[in-house]
Design a protein around this motif. Structure first.
Motif, PDB file in Angstrom:
ATOM      1  N   GLN A  50       5.448 -40.216 -24.272  1.00  0.00           N
ATOM      2  CA  GLN A  50       5.712 -38.785 -24.231  1.00  0.00           C
ATOM      3  C   GLN A  50       5.727 -38.231 -22.814  1.00  0.00           C
ATOM      4  O   GLN A  50       6.221 -37.128 -22.596  1.00  0.00           O
ATOM      5  CB  GLN A  50       4.726 -38.027 -25.116  1.00  0.00           C
ATOM      6  CG  GLN A  50       5.039 -38.281 -26.579  1.00  0.00           C
ATOM      7  CD  GLN A  50       4.177 -37.496 -27.518  1.00  0.00           C
ATOM      8  OE1 GLN A  50       3.007 -37.268 -27.261  1.00  0.00           O
ATOM      9  NE2 GLN A  50       4.755 -37.086 -28.629  1.00  0.00           N
ATOM     10  N   LYS A  51       5.231 -38.994 -21.868  1.00  0.00           N
ATOM     11  CA  LYS A  51       5.332 -38.580 -20.464  1.00  0.00           C
ATOM     12  C   LYS A  51       6.746 -38.765 -19.932  1.00  0.00           C
ATOM     13  O   LYS A  51       7.150 -38.085 -19.006  1.00  0.00           O
ATOM     14  CB  LYS A  51       4.365 -39.389 -19.597  1.00  0.00           C
ATOM     15  CG  LYS A  51       2.917 -38.991 -19.749  1.00  0.00           C
ATOM     16  CD  LYS A  51       2.065 -39.820 -18.812  1.00  0.00           C
ATOM     17  CE  LYS A  51       0.618 -39.424 -18.899  1.00  0.00           C
ATOM     18  NZ  LYS A  51      -0.228 -40.216 -17.987  1.00  0.00           N
ATOM     19  N   VAL A  53       9.687 -39.238 -22.130  1.00  0.00           N
ATOM     20  CA  VAL A  53      10.725 -38.780 -23.057  1.00  0.00           C
ATOM     21  C   VAL A  53      10.523 -37.279 -23.267  1.00  0.00           C
ATOM     22  O   VAL A  53       9.455 -36.844 -23.688  1.00  0.00           O
ATOM     23  CB  VAL A  53      10.647 -39.533 -24.409  1.00  0.00           C
ATOM     24  CG1 VAL A  53      11.675 -38.983 -25.387  1.00  0.00           C
ATOM     25  CG2 VAL A  53      10.843 -41.027 -24.198  1.00  0.00           C
ATOM     26  N   ARG A  54      11.556 -36.513 -22.968  1.00  0.00           N
ATOM     27  CA  ARG A  54      11.475 -35.058 -23.125  1.00  0.00           C
ATOM     28  C   ARG A  54      11.390 -34.690 -24.600  1.00  0.00           C
ATOM     29  O   ARG A  54      11.864 -35.422 -25.462  1.00  0.00           O
ATOM     30  CB  ARG A  54      12.701 -34.394 -22.505  1.00  0.00           C
ATOM     31  CG  ARG A  54      12.754 -34.553 -21.001  1.00  0.00           C
ATOM     32  CD  ARG A  54      14.076 -34.098 -20.460  1.00  0.00           C
ATOM     33  NE  ARG A  54      15.056 -35.148 -20.807  1.00  0.00           N
ATOM     34  CZ  ARG A  54      16.290 -35.185 -20.372  1.00  0.00           C
ATOM     35  NH1 ARG A  54      16.751 -34.232 -19.612  1.00  0.00           N
ATOM     36  NH2 ARG A  54      17.102 -36.169 -20.711  1.00  0.00           N
ATOM     37  N   GLU A  55      10.785 -33.543 -24.871  1.00  0.00           N
ATOM     38  CA  GLU A  55      10.700 -33.040 -26.234  1.00  0.00           C
ATOM     39  C   GLU A  55      11.630 -31.854 -26.416  1.00  0.00           C
ATOM     40  O   GLU A  55      11.906 -31.114 -25.469  1.00  0.00           O
ATOM     41  CB  GLU A  55       9.267 -32.630 -26.584  1.00  0.00           C
ATOM     42  CG  GLU A  55       8.349 -33.805 -26.814  1.00  0.00           C
ATOM     43  CD  GLU A  55       7.030 -33.407 -27.439  1.00  0.00           C
ATOM     44  OE1 GLU A  55       6.528 -32.298 -27.177  1.00  0.00           O
ATOM     45  OE2 GLU A  55       6.489 -34.233 -28.206  1.00  0.00           O
ATOM     46  N   ILE A  56      12.089 -31.697 -27.636  1.00  0.00           N
ATOM     47  CA  ILE A  56      12.882 -30.543 -28.044  1.00  0.00           C
ATOM     48  C   ILE A  56      12.207 -29.997 -29.300  1.00  0.00           C
ATOM     49  O   ILE A  56      11.697 -30.761 -30.119  1.00  0.00           O
ATOM     50  CB  ILE A  56      14.357 -30.945 -28.293  1.00  0.00           C
ATOM     51  CG1 ILE A  56      15.224 -29.717 -28.548  1.00  0.00           C
ATOM     52  CG2 ILE A  56      14.479 -31.977 -29.403  1.00  0.00           C
ATOM     53  CD1 ILE A  56      16.723 -30.021 -28.546  1.00  0.00           C
ATOM     54  N   LYS A 113      23.752 -36.750 -25.084  1.00  0.00           N
ATOM     55  CA  LYS A 113      22.457 -36.215 -25.499  1.00  0.00           C
ATOM     56  C   LYS A 113      22.125 -36.757 -26.887  1.00  0.00           C
ATOM     57  O   LYS A 113      22.936 -36.665 -27.815  1.00  0.00           O
ATOM     58  CB  LYS A 113      22.491 -34.690 -25.523  1.00  0.00           C
ATOM     59  CG  LYS A 113      21.173 -34.047 -25.888  1.00  0.00           C
ATOM     60  CD  LYS A 113      21.278 -32.535 -25.775  1.00  0.00           C
ATOM     61  CE  LYS A 113      19.973 -31.854 -26.131  1.00  0.00           C
ATOM     62  NZ  LYS A 113      20.097 -30.378 -26.025  1.00  0.00           N
ATOM     63  N   GLU A 129      11.574 -44.024 -25.504  1.00  0.00           N
ATOM     64  CA  GLU A 129      11.176 -44.799 -24.330  1.00  0.00           C
ATOM     65  C   GLU A 129      11.929 -46.132 -24.296  1.00  0.00           C
ATOM     66  O   GLU A 129      12.410 -46.566 -23.246  1.00  0.00           O
ATOM     67  CB  GLU A 129       9.669 -45.038 -24.345  1.00  0.00           C
ATOM     68  CG  GLU A 129       9.174 -45.806 -23.147  1.00  0.00           C
ATOM     69  CD  GLU A 129       7.686 -46.117 -23.222  1.00  0.00           C
ATOM     70  OE1 GLU A 129       7.054 -46.109 -22.159  1.00  0.00           O
ATOM     71  OE2 GLU A 129       7.179 -46.376 -24.334  1.00  0.00           O
ATOM     72  N   GLN A 132      15.501 -45.544 -23.258  1.00  0.00           N
ATOM     73  CA  GLN A 132      15.576 -45.297 -21.816  1.00  0.00           C
ATOM     74  C   GLN A 132      15.620 -46.614 -21.053  1.00  0.00           C
ATOM     75  O   GLN A 132      16.381 -46.752 -20.094  1.00  0.00           O
ATOM     76  CB  GLN A 132      14.383 -44.466 -21.342  1.00  0.00           C
ATOM     77  CG  GLN A 132      14.531 -42.998 -21.588  1.00  0.00           C
ATOM     78  CD  GLN A 132      13.375 -42.199 -21.025  1.00  0.00           C
ATOM     79  OE1 GLN A 132      12.346 -42.736 -20.625  1.00  0.00           O
ATOM     80  NE2 GLN A 132      13.538 -40.886 -21.000  1.00  0.00           N
ATOM     81  N   ASN A 138      19.761 -39.321 -21.612  1.00  0.00           N
ATOM     82  CA  ASN A 138      19.659 -37.943 -22.086  1.00  0.00           C
ATOM     83  C   ASN A 138      18.996 -37.908 -23.462  1.00  0.00           C
ATOM     84  O   ASN A 138      19.604 -37.507 -24.445  1.00  0.00           O
ATOM     85  CB  ASN A 138      21.061 -37.324 -22.116  1.00  0.00           C
ATOM     86  CG  ASN A 138      21.050 -35.827 -22.068  1.00  0.00           C
ATOM     87  OD1 ASN A 138      20.005 -35.201 -21.976  1.00  0.00           O
ATOM     88  ND2 ASN A 138      22.228 -35.233 -22.161  1.00  0.00           N
ATOM     89  N   TYR A 140      15.826 -37.058 -26.230  1.00  0.00           N
ATOM     90  CA  TYR A 140      14.806 -36.081 -26.608  1.00  0.00           C
ATOM     91  C   TYR A 140      14.125 -36.554 -27.888  1.00  0.00           C
ATOM     92  O   TYR A 140      14.762 -37.137 -28.753  1.00  0.00           O
ATOM     93  CB  TYR A 140      15.433 -34.707 -26.878  1.00  0.00           C
ATOM     94  CG  TYR A 140      16.003 -34.064 -25.652  1.00  0.00           C
ATOM     95  CD1 TYR A 140      15.280 -33.115 -24.944  1.00  0.00           C
ATOM     96  CD2 TYR A 140      17.263 -34.414 -25.191  1.00  0.00           C
ATOM     97  CE1 TYR A 140      15.803 -32.523 -23.808  1.00  0.00           C
ATOM     98  CE2 TYR A 140      17.800 -33.828 -24.050  1.00  0.00           C
ATOM     99  CZ  TYR A 140      17.056 -32.882 -23.364  1.00  0.00           C
ATOM    100  OH  TYR A 140      17.575 -32.311 -22.232  1.00  0.00           O
ATOM    101  N   SER A 141      12.851 -36.246 -27.993  1.00  0.00           N
ATOM    102  CA  SER A 141      12.083 -36.481 -29.208  1.00  0.00           C
ATOM    103  C   SER A 141      11.780 -35.108 -29.805  1.00  0.00           C
ATOM    104  O   SER A 141      11.298 -34.218 -29.097  1.00  0.00           O
ATOM    105  CB  SER A 141      10.782 -37.214 -28.868  1.00  0.00           C
ATOM    106  OG  SER A 141       9.945 -37.296 -29.994  1.00  0.00           O
TER     107      SER A 141
END
Length: 159
Positions: A50-51, A53-56, A113, A129, A132, A138, A140-141
């Motif tokens: 989570q550090k 991978v960006r969150e939405i 995305k 992750e 990536q 691009n 998001y989780s």
């Protein structure tokens, strides 16, 4: 220890009276009335993912779906049985166990995305992750996963 701190931030209650008790094999977490068991090592893996991978938010995803402005590929990384019980409209299914093998069939563009979701946000962060590491940029989780989606009474569909 970091995983327990992370879990404490994201769940209703941790059945662990102090960090000194982290020698236990599992941490029991009550999330919206569902008792879940996660090992501290698993929670640490999730925290690391989570550090990077960006969150939405569920609300951002739902807004895009309802307005027809979905500019992303929506992927459900849950098990097939969970998918069959209901999933987000417009989503495709690539379970966490096969996503690395099959992602290029669904999306060969590593700049597109992609929004991943699961039950609560753990598996989607781990899958993100992994993608990536494969070169996808691009990702998001969806924070809160399908549990939060259902809690907000957003639409669920079945194939």
């Amino acid at each position: 220890i970091y995983g327990a701190i992370y879990a404490e931030r994201h769940f209703d209650k941790i059945f662990c009276s102090s960090f000194a008790e982290l020698g236990l094999r599992y941490i029991s977490i009550c999330f919206q009335g569902t008792l879940m068991r996660h090992s501290p090592q698993f929670l640490n893996l999730v925290a690391i993912a989570q550090k990077v991978v960006r969150e939405i938010s569920c609300q951002e995803v739902e807004n895009a779906l309802s307005k027809g402005t979905m500019d992303f590929l929506l992927i459900d990384v849950r098990e097939e049985s969970e998918w069959n019980e209901g999933h987000l409209p417009g989503a495709c299914h690539l379970g966490k166990g096969i996503i690395e093998r099959d992602i290029e069939v669904q999306c060969s563009d590593q700049n597109k995305k992609i929004v991943l979701y699961c039950g609560g946000g753990f598996r989607s962060a781990l899958a993100g992750e992994s993608l990536q590491k494969m070169g996808y940029k691009n990702l998001y989780s969806m924070a809160g996963g399908v549990r939060e989606w259902k809690e907000k009474k957003y639409p669920i569909t079945r194939s």
